[in-house]
Design a protein around this motif. Sequence first.
Motif, PDB file in Angstrom:
ATOM      1  N   PRO B 147      -1.186  12.362 -24.891  1.00  0.00           N
ATOM      2  CA  PRO B 147      -1.529  11.989 -23.666  1.00  0.00           C
ATOM      3  C   PRO B 147      -2.477  10.780 -24.106  1.00  0.00           C
ATOM      4  O   PRO B 147      -2.565   9.660 -23.255  1.00  0.00           O
ATOM      5  N   ASP B 148      -3.300  11.101 -24.771  1.00  0.00           N
ATOM      6  CA  ASP B 148      -5.070  10.706 -24.511  1.00  0.00           C
ATOM      7  C   ASP B 148      -5.436   9.639 -25.458  1.00  0.00           C
ATOM      8  O   ASP B 148      -5.131   7.975 -24.810  1.00  0.00           O
ATOM      9  N   THR B 149      -4.513   9.844 -26.476  1.00  0.00           N
ATOM     10  CA  THR B 149      -5.177   9.152 -28.132  1.00  0.00           C
ATOM     11  C   THR B 149      -3.800   8.345 -27.854  1.00  0.00           C
ATOM     12  O   THR B 149      -3.634   7.534 -29.061  1.00  0.00           O
ATOM     13  N   GLY B 150      -2.316   8.404 -27.558  1.00  0.00           N
ATOM     14  CA  GLY B 150      -1.112   8.266 -28.367  1.00  0.00           C
ATOM     15  C   GLY B 150      -0.812   8.420 -29.952  1.00  0.00           C
ATOM     16  O   GLY B 150       0.177   7.629 -30.814  1.00  0.00           O
ATOM     17  N   ARG B 151      -2.005   9.568 -30.566  1.00  0.00           N
ATOM     18  CA  ARG B 151      -1.821   9.499 -32.211  1.00  0.00           C
ATOM     19  C   ARG B 151      -0.699  10.333 -31.934  1.00  0.00           C
ATOM     20  O   ARG B 151      -0.660  11.700 -31.027  1.00  0.00           O
ATOM     21  N   ASP B 155      -2.207  14.502 -36.750  1.00  0.00           N
ATOM     22  CA  ASP B 155      -3.119  13.966 -36.787  1.00  0.00           C
ATOM     23  C   ASP B 155      -4.031  14.502 -36.435  1.00  0.00           C
ATOM     24  O   ASP B 155      -4.876  13.862 -36.351  1.00  0.00           O
ATOM     25  N   MET B 156      -3.846  15.479 -35.151  1.00  0.00           N
ATOM     26  CA  MET B 156      -4.507  15.391 -33.986  1.00  0.00           C
ATOM     27  C   MET B 156      -5.068  17.630 -34.720  1.00  0.00           C
ATOM     28  O   MET B 156      -5.917  18.101 -34.109  1.00  0.00           O
TER      29      MET B 156
END
Lengths: 324, 324
Positions: B147-151, B155-156
């Motif tokens: 929700p914050d990075t759109g990634r 990938d996180m």
Amino acid sequence: MSLRPMIVVMIVMAGAGQADPLPSWNDTDAKARITEFVARVTDVDGDSYVSPAERIAVFDNDGTLWVEQPVYTQLLFAVNRVAELAREDPSILTSDALKAAAAGDIKGVFAQGRDGLFEVISASHSGISVDEFTEVVQGWMQTARHPDTGRAFDDMTYQPMLELLRYLRDEGFTTYIVSGGSIHFMRAFADAAYNIPPQQVIGTILNSSYQVIDGDPVVMKDPGLFFNDDKEGKPIAIDTRIGRRPIFAAGNSDGDFQMLEWTTAGEGARFGMIVHHTDAEREYAYDRDSSIGGLERGLDEAGDRGWLLVDMAEDWKTIWSSGE
Amino acid sequence: MSLRPMIVVMIVMAGAGQADPLPSWNDTDAKARITEFVARVTDVDGDSYVSPAERIAVFDNDGTLWVEQPVYTQLLFAVNRVAELAREDPSILTSDALKAAAAGDIKGVFAQGRDGLFEVISASHSGISVDEFTEVVQGWMQTARHPDTGRAFDDMTYQPMLELLRYLRDEGFTTYIVSGGSIHFMRAFADAAYNIPPQQVIGTILNSSYQVIDGDPVVMKDPGLFFNDDKEGKPIAIDTRIGRRPIFAAGNSDGDFQMLEWTTAGEGARFGMIVHHTDAEREYAYDRDSSIGGLERGLDEAGDRGWLLVDMAEDWKTIWSSGE
Ligand SMILES: [Ca+2]
Ligand SMILES: [Ca+2]
């Protein structure tokens, strides 16, 4: 430099390929079916190839890897331990089942039904840390003797099954125990007896708790049942613990039916095997009517389902790992 | 024949020995303590040598191996799935928590407390076979975005932790996930994301049952909690599943306290590590007051207990496995 070293290497390899991985199995259909299955799933060029990560083999313990007659080894341990605990504190004998256990009266324990039986297991397997319990079981195994043969229990594992475990591991399988026996009891000897390390022992789980006692954190064994690893419980435990459907499953009673059913229903090559106790002379002969290791549905359906029924009397050259 | 081939081999080996196994860690005390520990337990001639079989390393997942802010990934999945299920059958929305989930209102789910939260997890993780559920999670992971990075969530994962997992495995450790996340959810990506196979994923277990549906045997996911793998549950699960006390444990919240306590209280060399989220710029900064990944006791006692507090801002050169 000559060609001699290379030739020597090739001869050695050919020799290794011809060595019999299952010398305690007679040359019957059973042995052929096992080795054919293993050859198929390990043939990289074949249609039935299975990667090593997916080569999961699961084995019941009592009556599949070692003797379970005339009474489960774990129950003998439990009865002995209740007697020992009662000598220190007779007030623990709060029921007829526990009193029968303390008196060494196994029939008397059975007379109290499933609840009485579980009461004896629960009392003898709790109030102690996991580490201490492991030592208690290992100490007991060193002196305990089978009631009929007078032999140590780790001499009463089945030599053909030890060979099968080793053979499968040599062929890239991971071998697991999946048994109704309780997990900490089995782990106390599974590594030494079967070369199966603790993380590959799946069994019935009694309650436990995490406690910090005088600054020392321990996992304590508590009374009561957490998970019963029998019948439908076996596929559930395999899913939870391994997370992959096995391709090879071996059992000996209807408690293994669902494990074999689930294993052999998977896609690709699968192997289901039932050890049928047919050898009253060298071991015991029992199936449909036995209260221990009862085998009825498995016997009726093995043929249609393509499961191998191992006839101990016919298929096994040797029974005991002790060689006796 | 000359000596040249042998010399080449020696140079290659020396080069391998000097390669940095943890390139995404800065050269701070944290990195030095980790590599010193590994050197000690793998030194066959040293007093702290630990055999490979005993080199068990356990890792929490959320906030230790991948992002858990602003909300647990599994809860995002659950909320999405409830919405999806409700589009097919709105009658499943029998509570305020489920209605909030279907509306994508995560705060509304939290407002219903632990019970509401679990209701959403339970509804979104049941009524489906394990195999189908795995596919659903894998499909979701391909399209879901943070929700914050759109990634993408895979990938996180944290690059320094991926390197630590690989480093430990290269040094003969077996790496396990031991997480409050649910086991089938984590298994759907753990092998791809962390190289951790399903049998090494330990987590919260929801109910399941064995069913034969139209002749096809499956393990079905059912509503309800079977085992909560958090706090005291972690050492209990490790004992049940692995059967050995780890020598290395990593976590990030007070839910990992008992796992670290039990691990580091064992005899011989032990390592406890807490990932402290201190990097508001590159990730998130939170500890004592966070409702997700709350860390209070661990922060207070890490020093006295000799546990490594990893300062993400100071100790990590890179945060994300995506390199971004
Ligand atoms: Ca059996
Ligand atoms: Ca966490």
